[in-house]
Structures are given as C-alpha cells and as structure tokens.
Design a protein around this motif. Structure first.
Motif, PDB file in Angstrom:
ATOM      1  N   GLN A 132       0.733  -1.187  -0.062  1.00  0.00           N
ATOM      2  CA  GLN A 132      -0.086   0.043  -0.034  1.00  0.00           C
ATOM      3  C   GLN A 132       0.955   1.176   0.013  1.00  0.00           C
ATOM      4  OE1 GLN A 132      -3.195  -1.553   3.158  1.00  0.00           O
ATOM      5  NE2 GLN A 132      -3.769   0.445   2.317  1.00  0.00           N
ATOM      6  N   SER A 133       0.589   2.286  -0.634  1.00  0.00           N
ATOM      7  CA  SER A 133       1.030   3.621  -0.811  1.00  0.00           C
ATOM      8  C   SER A 133      -0.073   4.637  -0.585  1.00  0.00           C
ATOM      9  CB  SER A 133       1.891   3.703  -1.945  1.00  0.00           C
ATOM     10  OG  SER A 133       1.355   3.479  -2.929  1.00  0.00           O
ATOM     11  N   PRO A 134       0.344   5.896  -0.080  1.00  0.00           N
ATOM     12  CA  PRO A 134       1.404   6.087   1.006  1.00  0.00           C
ATOM     13  C   PRO A 134       1.245   5.265   2.134  1.00  0.00           C
ATOM     14  CG  PRO A 134       0.242   7.934   0.893  1.00  0.00           C
ATOM     15  CD  PRO A 134      -0.516   6.984   0.032  1.00  0.00           C
ATOM     16  N   SER A 135       2.126   5.132   3.051  1.00  0.00           N
ATOM     17  CA  SER A 135       2.023   4.529   4.319  1.00  0.00           C
ATOM     18  C   SER A 135       1.223   5.479   5.321  1.00  0.00           C
ATOM     19  CB  SER A 135       3.267   4.202   4.850  1.00  0.00           C
ATOM     20  OG  SER A 135       4.068   3.239   4.233  1.00  0.00           O
ATOM     21  N   PHE A 136       1.523   6.876   4.963  1.00  0.00           N
ATOM     22  CA  PHE A 136       1.135   7.898   5.853  1.00  0.00           C
ATOM     23  C   PHE A 136       0.623   8.992   4.816  1.00  0.00           C
ATOM     24  CE2 PHE A 136       0.497  10.418   9.572  1.00  0.00           C
ATOM     25  CZ  PHE A 136       0.639  11.561   9.348  1.00  0.00           C
ATOM     26  N   LEU A 137      -0.719   9.690   5.186  1.00  0.00           N
ATOM     27  CA  LEU A 137      -1.328  10.540   4.252  1.00  0.00           C
ATOM     28  C   LEU A 137      -1.977  11.847   5.136  1.00  0.00           C
ATOM     29  CD1 LEU A 137      -1.840  11.616   1.455  1.00  0.00           C
ATOM     30  CD2 LEU A 137      -3.977  10.222   1.360  1.00  0.00           C
ATOM     31  N   SER A 138      -1.537  12.916   5.105  1.00  0.00           N
ATOM     32  CA  SER A 138      -2.056  14.126   5.622  1.00  0.00           C
ATOM     33  C   SER A 138      -3.090  14.889   4.751  1.00  0.00           C
ATOM     34  CB  SER A 138      -1.225  14.865   6.463  1.00  0.00           C
ATOM     35  OG  SER A 138      -1.859  15.869   7.029  1.00  0.00           O
ATOM     36  N   ALA A 139      -4.350  15.065   4.833  1.00  0.00           N
ATOM     37  CA  ALA A 139      -5.084  15.715   3.868  1.00  0.00           C
ATOM     38  C   ALA A 139      -6.133  16.752   4.647  1.00  0.00           C
ATOM     39  CB  ALA A 139      -5.787  14.776   3.047  1.00  0.00           C
ATOM     40  N   SER A 140      -6.534  17.471   3.913  1.00  0.00           N
ATOM     41  CA  SER A 140      -7.403  18.567   4.303  1.00  0.00           C
ATOM     42  C   SER A 140      -9.176  18.324   4.189  1.00  0.00           C
ATOM     43  CB  SER A 140      -7.426  19.998   3.818  1.00  0.00           C
ATOM     44  OG  SER A 140      -5.921  20.617   3.885  1.00  0.00           O
ATOM     45  N   VAL A 141      -9.994  18.558   4.982  1.00  0.00           N
ATOM     46  CA  VAL A 141     -11.235  18.153   5.076  1.00  0.00           C
ATOM     47  C   VAL A 141     -11.809  18.810   3.533  1.00  0.00           C
ATOM     48  CG1 VAL A 141     -13.746  18.903   5.772  1.00  0.00           C
ATOM     49  CG2 VAL A 141     -11.750  18.391   7.485  1.00  0.00           C
ATOM     50  N   GLY A 142     -12.597  17.931   2.623  1.00  0.00           N
ATOM     51  CA  GLY A 142     -13.009  18.484   1.540  1.00  0.00           C
ATOM     52  C   GLY A 142     -12.192  17.903   0.390  1.00  0.00           C
ATOM     53  N   GLU A 143     -10.957  17.610   0.633  1.00  0.00           N
ATOM     54  CA  GLU A 143     -10.066  16.998  -0.348  1.00  0.00           C
ATOM     55  C   GLU A 143     -10.261  15.909  -0.739  1.00  0.00           C
ATOM     56  OE1 GLU A 143      -5.960  17.822   1.016  1.00  0.00           O
ATOM     57  OE2 GLU A 143      -4.897  16.715  -0.522  1.00  0.00           O
ATOM     58  N   ARG A 144      -9.861  15.623  -2.164  1.00  0.00           N
ATOM     59  CA  ARG A 144      -9.979  14.301  -2.748  1.00  0.00           C
ATOM     60  C   ARG A 144      -8.889  13.591  -2.449  1.00  0.00           C
ATOM     61  NH1 ARG A 144     -12.902  12.360  -7.086  1.00  0.00           N
ATOM     62  NH2 ARG A 144     -11.958  10.825  -8.416  1.00  0.00           N
ATOM     63  N   VAL A 145      -9.007  12.160  -1.891  1.00  0.00           N
ATOM     64  CA  VAL A 145      -7.777  11.404  -1.573  1.00  0.00           C
ATOM     65  C   VAL A 145      -7.879  10.213  -2.166  1.00  0.00           C
ATOM     66  CG1 VAL A 145      -7.113  10.191   0.669  1.00  0.00           C
ATOM     67  CG2 VAL A 145      -8.045  12.588   0.875  1.00  0.00           C
ATOM     68  N   THR A 146      -6.403   9.817  -2.635  1.00  0.00           N
ATOM     69  CA  THR A 146      -6.421   8.443  -3.137  1.00  0.00           C
ATOM     70  C   THR A 146      -5.419   7.531  -2.680  1.00  0.00           C
ATOM     71  OG1 THR A 146      -7.151   9.584  -5.504  1.00  0.00           O
ATOM     72  CG2 THR A 146      -5.827   7.246  -5.716  1.00  0.00           C
ATOM     73  N   LEU A 147      -5.697   6.551  -2.425  1.00  0.00           N
ATOM     74  CA  LEU A 147      -5.016   5.397  -1.716  1.00  0.00           C
ATOM     75  C   LEU A 147      -4.743   4.042  -2.733  1.00  0.00           C
ATOM     76  CD1 LEU A 147      -6.312   6.971   0.425  1.00  0.00           C
ATOM     77  CD2 LEU A 147      -6.219   4.943   2.030  1.00  0.00           C
ATOM     78  N   SER A 148      -3.637   3.978  -2.819  1.00  0.00           N
ATOM     79  CA  SER A 148      -3.064   2.575  -3.727  1.00  0.00           C
ATOM     80  C   SER A 148      -2.831   1.286  -3.120  1.00  0.00           C
ATOM     81  CB  SER A 148      -1.816   3.233  -4.644  1.00  0.00           C
ATOM     82  OG  SER A 148      -2.499   4.367  -5.162  1.00  0.00           O
ATOM     83  N   CYS A 149      -2.956   0.278  -3.611  1.00  0.00           N
ATOM     84  CA  CYS A 149      -2.717  -1.091  -3.180  1.00  0.00           C
ATOM     85  C   CYS A 149      -2.268  -1.888  -4.530  1.00  0.00           C
ATOM     86  CB  CYS A 149      -3.745  -1.673  -2.654  1.00  0.00           C
ATOM     87  SG  CYS A 149      -3.453  -3.220  -1.935  1.00  0.00           S
ATOM     88  N   LYS A 150      -0.938  -2.266  -4.448  1.00  0.00           N
ATOM     89  CA  LYS A 150      -0.367  -3.078  -5.537  1.00  0.00           C
ATOM     90  C   LYS A 150      -0.204  -4.481  -5.233  1.00  0.00           C
ATOM     91  CE  LYS A 150       3.361  -3.060  -9.120  1.00  0.00           C
ATOM     92  NZ  LYS A 150       2.172  -2.632 -10.031  1.00  0.00           N
TER      93      LYS A 150
END
Lengths: 107, 121
Positions: free
Chosen positions: A6-24
């Motif tokens: 999985q990537s990233p291991s850690f993610l910091s994002a703001s409220v309302g932001e679009r977030v994408t998490l990956s798994c390979k």
C-alpha cells in the motif's frame, strides 16, 4: 504468498480534499480486492468489496477501482470522521493477505 | 442484526494454550463461514484461517498450522480458536469475522470486537 503493497504509508489531507490510496499486488488478483477502514481500538470495517462494490451503509464518497495488480480507493471529499487506517485485502488465493495500511490524518 | 461477541482479554504464560470464543447472533450460523485474524497493535492484519460451520471443514494459513485450531459449536452458534504453545510473538489482538454473502459475493461483512491475548511470564 501474494504480497500487497500500500502507498503511501501515511497521508495528511484537508477536509473536503479528494484522497487516493493505492494498493499493488505482487501478481494478478482478478479484482478480489477489498478495502477496510480501521479506527483506533476498533475492528476493521468493510468499505468496498471486489474492487468497486460499495458495502451497505458506506457513504458514496468512498469508491474503488482497479484491475490486475493495481487498485485504488478514493475518498471524493474527505470528512473528519474518515481519519483512520485503511487496509486492502486480497482474496484471490490462500493465504489471504493484507497490505501494510495507509494511515490517514487531517491536515 | 448480525452480531459477533468475542471473549475477553487473556493474560497467559509462555507455553500455555488459550481458547478464544466468538458467539454469534442474527443469522444462520450452521450454514456459514467464519474467519479469524491476528493483529499486533500498530501493525497490519494476518489471516489465520477459516471454518465452515456446516461440517467443521477448515482451511489454514500455513503460517498458523499447528498454532491455531478452529472449531465450532452449532448448538450455541459459537466459533472457537485454540492457540497452543504460546510465545510472546503470539501477543496480539485476535478478531473473528463472518464470511458471508453480500449480493453475489462472499466477504467479511461482520467482525467481532477483538480479543487481546498477552503472553507474559
């Protein structure tokens, strides 16, 4: 065994932001990929199953996609209650294996 | 609704065994599958194995063969996991999860709250 990265291991994002998490996956898992959300001290909670099927009661801001070895979980508009660790799980072959997780926090 | 209630935290000595339970309600246990998982706090999750309550048939992660034994009691709708010859590496939270049918697929759609096992002398 199939390795899930999985990537990233850690993610910091703001409220309302679009977030994408990956798994390979280390090999083709034929879309047998589930996503779980785990909050501190709680059991994992199923969000998405078989790549892109939203589980009952899960908000529509969560979606999944992918094929072959590459899969993605997207949160269209991050909410404060989405702070958690997210794990992917492959169920294509035994032993089922999880990714190492992505810890999502608010910026 | 579907509920899985796990037994409480255990503190056990090295070399001992422990039996964890997962009592279910809200669905037909006798024709269902149950999976078990291990999670060391702060780390990822490992699949231990699965059991079919209908006939007790099991499948294990090779890593946990000889360590974990899965059984069921259909009269009480309860699944069990025995962990043997415990070492400090077995200290973790253990979860049970129903492997149930959702639409056309089978998924882990309901989880127990987890049971903490601490192995210490």
């Amino acid at each position: 065994d199939i390795q899930m990265t999985q990537s990233p291991s850690f993610l910091s994002a703001s409220v309302g932001e679009r977030v994408t998490l990956s798994c390979k996956a280390s090999q083709n898992i034929n879309k047998y990929l589930d996503w779980y959300q785990q909050k501190l001290g709680e059991a994992p909670k199923l969000l998405i199953y078989n790549t892109n099927n939203l589980h009952t009661g899960i908000p529509s801001r969560f979606s999944g996609s992918g094929s072959g070895t590459d899969y993605t979980l997207t949160i269209s508009s991050l909410q404060p209650e989405d702070v958690a660790t997210y794990f992917c799980l492959q169920r294509n072959s035994w032993p089922w294996t999880f990714g190492g997780g992505t810890k999502l926090e608010l910026k | 609704q579907v509920k899985l209630q796990q037994s409480g935290a255990e503190l056990v000595k090295p070399g001992a065994s422990v039996k964890l339970s997962c009592k279910t309600s809200g669905y037909t246990f006798s024709t269902s599958y149950m999976s078990w998982f291990k999670q060391i706090p702060g780390q990822s999750i490992e699949w231990i194995g699965m059991i079919y309550a209908g006939d007790g048939g099991t499948g294990y992660n090779q890593k946990f063969k000889g360590k974990a034994t899965l059984t069921v009691d259909t009269s009480s709708s309860t699944a069990y996991m025995d962990l043997s010859s415990l070492t400090t590496e077995d200290s973790a939270v253990y979860f049970c999860a129903r492997f149930g049918q959702v639409q056309l697929f089978y998924v882990m759609d309901a989880w127990g709250q987890g049971a903490s096992v601490t192995v210490s002398s």
